[in-house]
Structures are given as C-alpha cells and as structure tokens.
Design a protein around this motif. Structure first.
Motif, PDB file in Angstrom:
ATOM      1  N   CYS A 145       0.851  -1.186   0.000  1.00 33.35           N
ATOM      2  CA  CYS A 145       0.000   0.000   0.000  1.00 33.35           C
ATOM      3  C   CYS A 145       0.893   1.244   0.000  1.00 33.35           C
ATOM      4  N   ARG A 179       0.202   4.162   1.074  1.00 30.67           N
ATOM      5  CA  ARG A 179      -0.005   5.031   2.240  1.00 30.67           C
ATOM      6  C   ARG A 179       0.526   4.442   3.537  1.00 30.67           C
ATOM      7  N   CYS A 180       0.323   3.115   3.736  1.00 26.41           N
ATOM      8  CA  CYS A 180       0.717   2.532   5.026  1.00 26.41           C
ATOM      9  C   CYS A 180       1.749   1.418   4.890  1.00 26.41           C
ATOM     10  N   LYS A 238       1.446  -1.597   4.027  1.00 25.15           N
ATOM     11  CA  LYS A 238       0.965  -2.941   4.340  1.00 25.15           C
ATOM     12  C   LYS A 238       1.045  -3.795   3.073  1.00 25.15           C
ATOM     13  N   LEU A 254      -3.741   0.759  -2.914  1.00 26.19           N
ATOM     14  CA  LEU A 254      -4.140   0.967  -1.522  1.00 26.19           C
ATOM     15  C   LEU A 254      -4.648  -0.343  -0.932  1.00 26.19           C
ATOM     16  N   CYS A 255      -4.420  -0.548   0.372  1.00 26.40           N
ATOM     17  CA  CYS A 255      -4.927  -1.753   1.037  1.00 26.40           C
ATOM     18  C   CYS A 255      -6.448  -1.680   1.150  1.00 26.40           C
ATOM     19  N   VAL A 256      -6.981  -0.498   1.427  1.00 29.21           N
ATOM     20  CA  VAL A 256      -8.424  -0.208   1.403  1.00 29.21           C
ATOM     21  C   VAL A 256      -8.566   1.175   0.782  1.00 29.21           C
ATOM     22  N   ASP A 291      -9.977   3.915   1.623  1.00 27.52           N
ATOM     23  CA  ASP A 291      -9.824   5.086   2.496  1.00 27.52           C
ATOM     24  C   ASP A 291      -8.702   4.897   3.522  1.00 27.52           C
ATOM     25  N   CYS A 292      -7.625   4.237   3.125  1.00 30.02           N
ATOM     26  CA  CYS A 292      -6.494   3.996   4.029  1.00 30.02           C
ATOM     27  C   CYS A 292      -5.974   5.329   4.579  1.00 30.02           C
ATOM     28  N   ARG A 295       0.790   2.874  12.109  1.00 33.14           N
ATOM     29  CA  ARG A 295      -0.248   2.667  11.091  1.00 33.14           C
ATOM     30  C   ARG A 295      -1.581   3.121  11.676  1.00 33.14           C
ATOM     31  N   ALA A 342      -4.654   2.985  10.629  1.00 25.22           N
ATOM     32  CA  ALA A 342      -5.804   2.081  10.521  1.00 25.22           C
ATOM     33  C   ALA A 342      -5.863   1.135  11.727  1.00 25.22           C
TER      34      ALA A 342
END
Length: 194
Positions: free
Chosen positions: A77, A79-80, A82, A133-135, A137-138, A148, A150
C-alpha cells in the motif's frame, strides 16, 4: 525463417488456421509469469500462474488474438506500506499480421508462430494501479512516529507546538507559577511587604 522458439512459454502456433480466413481456434492454458510485470509498488510475482483464455481467428491480414489473462498481484500500500495481494483479469486483443506487411507498428507472425508475451506484459502493466491501496480510504501512517493509523484510529500525540515557539514553551515546563508574580497573590511583593 522464424526466430521464435516454439517451445517458449508464450509462443503459439497458428498452423491449423493461418491463411484460412473464417477459421478459429480456442485455447485455455496456464503459464508461469515472466519477470518484470510490475510498477513501483505492485506487480505480478515472477513464476506465479497466468491463466489464459484465448480465441485465435484467421482474418485476411493475419491472425486476430482476443481473450483474457488472469494473474495474481502482490505489493505494498502506498499510504501505510501494508502488504497487499489480489487477483486481476485483463483483456487481450492483438492482430498478428503476415510477414508481407511492412508496417513496423504492428505485431507480426513469424512463419506460423507469434509471441504473446509483449501483448500480455503491456496489458497487465497498464492495468496495474500506480498507487495501490490496502483499502480505498487507508489513512496511512502517523507523520510523527510512523504508526499505522488504521490499526489505532484514536492515535494522537497531543497538541502540536509550533516549532517557532518551542524554545519559549521549554522555559515554562515544570513552572506552574505565572510569570511576574508570587504564587499567592500573582504580583511582586512590595518593599514594605518583606
């Protein structure tokens, strides 16, 4: 004379339908993914399965190949950071023309053989998201400590202090007394009050 090796994974033979417009052949097979099918943060792991469903149609100019390729994707991801894994199916379509055509921008048949790998690579790489992205709205990572967000939605470091005032705030750390006065009255004692 063909320079393609008929034993190579994505080299296919059209001898059954070549130069017979209107004939077609359907294929389903699995091959191992070649190296380099990736963008910065996401890609198809080398050696993972690529499931192909193809239709080869003989046309006047050559052989039209249409179908789908299903691949496994793996990456991080943006952003994070992951690890993320997924599956993706892309559409394939390419006209492989006979040797007599002089246009350099078209894919060519070499004898009765063609190489599907460049078409597969282009289709997969163009379909990969450049910012996976992992989701959707990460929230990413905490800019101060790298946690992290989330995993801990209530994560905080208290009120941020403007770095321009940080030296001033250090002068008053541990000093509960207001500046310029005594603890009892809040003013300086006069000369007769000592």
């Amino acid at each position: 004379m063909s320079t393609l090796d008929s034993r190579a994974p994505f080299v296919l033979d059209t001898h059954e339908i070549a130069r017979r417009p209107g004939t077609q052949r359907e294929l389903e097979f699995t091959e191992k993914a070649p190296a380099g099918m990736r963008v910065d943060m996401l890609g198809v792991p080398e050696g993972s399965d690529v499931d192909l469903e193809l239709r080869l149609e003989s046309v006047m100019e050559g052989v039209l190949v249409t179908g789908t390729a299903s691949v496994h994707t793996s990456g991080e991801c943006v952003r994070c950071l992951k690890d993320i894994d997924g599956e993706m199916t892309v559409d394939l379509q390419e006209l492989y023309v006979y040797d007599g055509d002089e246009d350099d921008d078209t894919a060519r048949l070499e004898g009765d053989l063609f190489d599907l790998e460049p078409v597969l690579r282009d289709a997969v790489v163009l379909a990969l998201p450049h910012n996976p992205l992992c989701v959707p709205d990460c929230p990413g990572l905490c800019p101060e400590c790298g946690a992290r967000l989330a995993d801990d939605p209530e994560h905080t470091h208290g009120d941020a202090v403007d770095p321009r005032w940080s030296a001033l705030s250090q002068m008053f750390e541990g000093n509960d007394r207001p500046a310029g006065g005594s603890e009892e009255t809040g003013r300086e004692p006069g000369p007769d009050e000592e």
